[in-house]
Design a protein around this motif. Sequence first.
Motif, PDB file in Angstrom:
ATOM      1  N   ALA A 135       5.128  38.713 -11.948  1.00 35.48           N
ATOM      2  CA  ALA A 135       3.879  39.442 -11.669  1.00 35.48           C
ATOM      3  C   ALA A 135       2.854  38.549 -11.001  1.00 35.48           C
ATOM      4  O   ALA A 135       2.081  38.998 -10.145  1.00 35.48           O
ATOM      5  N   ASP A 136       2.821  37.282 -11.394  1.00 32.49           N
ATOM      6  CA  ASP A 136       1.845  36.335 -10.834  1.00 32.49           C
ATOM      7  C   ASP A 136       2.248  34.947 -11.290  1.00 32.49           C
ATOM      8  O   ASP A 136       2.141  34.616 -12.467  1.00 32.49           O
ATOM      9  N   GLU A 137       2.709  34.129 -10.357  1.00 28.83           N
ATOM     10  CA  GLU A 137       3.186  32.799 -10.729  1.00 28.83           C
ATOM     11  C   GLU A 137       2.119  31.977 -11.430  1.00 28.83           C
ATOM     12  O   GLU A 137       2.423  31.146 -12.286  1.00 28.83           O
ATOM     13  N   GLY A 190      -2.305  37.187 -13.708  1.00 26.60           N
ATOM     14  CA  GLY A 190      -1.968  38.594 -13.576  1.00 26.60           C
ATOM     15  C   GLY A 190      -0.962  39.061 -14.606  1.00 26.60           C
ATOM     16  O   GLY A 190      -1.135  40.103 -15.251  1.00 26.60           O
ATOM     17  N   ASN A 232      -0.110  25.393 -14.407  1.00 25.00           N
ATOM     18  CA  ASN A 232       0.087  25.620 -12.981  1.00 25.00           C
ATOM     19  C   ASN A 232       0.223  24.306 -12.223  1.00 25.00           C
ATOM     20  O   ASN A 232       0.039  23.226 -12.797  1.00 25.00           O
TER      21      ASN A 232
END
Length: 509
Positions: A465-467, A471, A384
């Motif tokens: 769905a979720d960077e 998730g 991330n």
Amino acid sequence: MNKTLIYLLFSCLLIACSDGSVSYYLDATNGNDSNSGTTSNDAWQSLEKLNGVVLNPGDRVLLKRGDIFNGELEISAQGTPDRRIYVEAYGEGDMKPCIVGHDTSMYAARIYNSDYVTFRDIEIINTGKQPVPSRSGLKIESTDYGVSHNIVVDNVTVRDVNGSLVKEKGGGCGIYVVNGGKEKVSVFDSLTIENCHILRCTRNAMIWSAYSSREDWHPSTHTLIRGNLIEEVPGDGIVPIGCDSTVIEYNVMRNCPELLPETEAAAGIWPWSCDNTLIQFNEVSDHKAPWDAQGFDSDWNCTGTVIQYNYSHNNYGGLVLVCNSGESPASFNIGNVGTQVRYNISINDGIRPGPTRSGMFSPIIHVAGPVKDTHISRNILHVNKKPAADIDRTMMTLDSWGGYSDSTFVSENVFYTPEESRFNLTESTNNFFSENYYLGKFKALPDDDKVRLVSDVYLNKIVAADEAGFGGLAQLMDTVEVAGAKGVFINKEAIETFFEQLSEATREE
């Protein structure tokens, strides 16, 4: 009471005692050391009453639930496969009996030179007024004994052990496994530690002291470490030493406090001087050691380590370290050969906020020293955005520790990064990259015979769905209870199917 009922009760008692076994009861509140100790109504009060008691096959030591026993519990006993010896709880309620070591106790409970002993449903505390190097909660020891067979530690809580934070000074740990001796080679066979909770222990949770030199290597065999919860431990989580064919699975290590001095290195789960270690279906998060701090590690003097289906997230270090000391003599060190790292998931690792002894350093995969024949395949490395500009953004580093790695095979991994990352291969030799997915921004890519720069499957199913990855990748994992808490483990079928979907979509493109 009529004569028939008395006869029936007496007959049941004869049947129950026909094997000659004895149960010894300890009640810290209402017991008395002048009692016989052989019934709950005639229990002993103190642990000292067990000193000198010879436990025979089938015997039991029973501690009353909810009571606190001050001192040290010493068990040295030889059960048999069909007549084990048990140390466990009795009485009503959910609270475990608690053994609290003395101020100067090096351990609060010890299982010493024993066979076929089960130690379960007990709480252990060993907090002295001052931290003491090498202090532990539960010590499991085989010294000048031979082979210690089939010790089982089950559902034991070990907490608040204040050893040293410094490894070279002796450290300290919740559960300490020791084998050796000058007169007789001593090892464990089929030692099991499962369903335990290790809380606020310094420096480590669970570590061994054993034969480590290959000139004098006598491994313990078939060790099983399963279903344990490790919390608020700042150092190493689970470290078998001098073992062969160890299985470490379904353990959780989390919420590691940032307490270690800046000189210290530690990681979650790793073997040293071991062969054929299988590390699978574990979760390690929030490790904050000043150096290393990976979720997993295949360390030096090891062969055949397999690290698979593990979940690593939010660690200062990366997913994995594979290392070998080229500075160690060959007579002592067999090297690190044949490590396999596969089907693991790393999310938001490599977030160390400050410099280490080598500057800003926290690659997601770190291969250090003259490691040989390492296979890294089908892992998901979801990096991330880093919380600060100067945090290391390296995906892989292969660097020196008295030499460089040779023959590293990196295939079909997903490398995802929203910020510019890199691969630092330094002077390592014979690196083979094949069919990896490089999704995001990279300064330069390694030579890859089938480089893959796009994956609609990953972007649509995971990133959309979720960077942050948590998730989307949750669909590849299950939530399972571990020692009264929740652990998140990779679902084997789900992740294997997901990689097949990636490959099939790539072929169609």
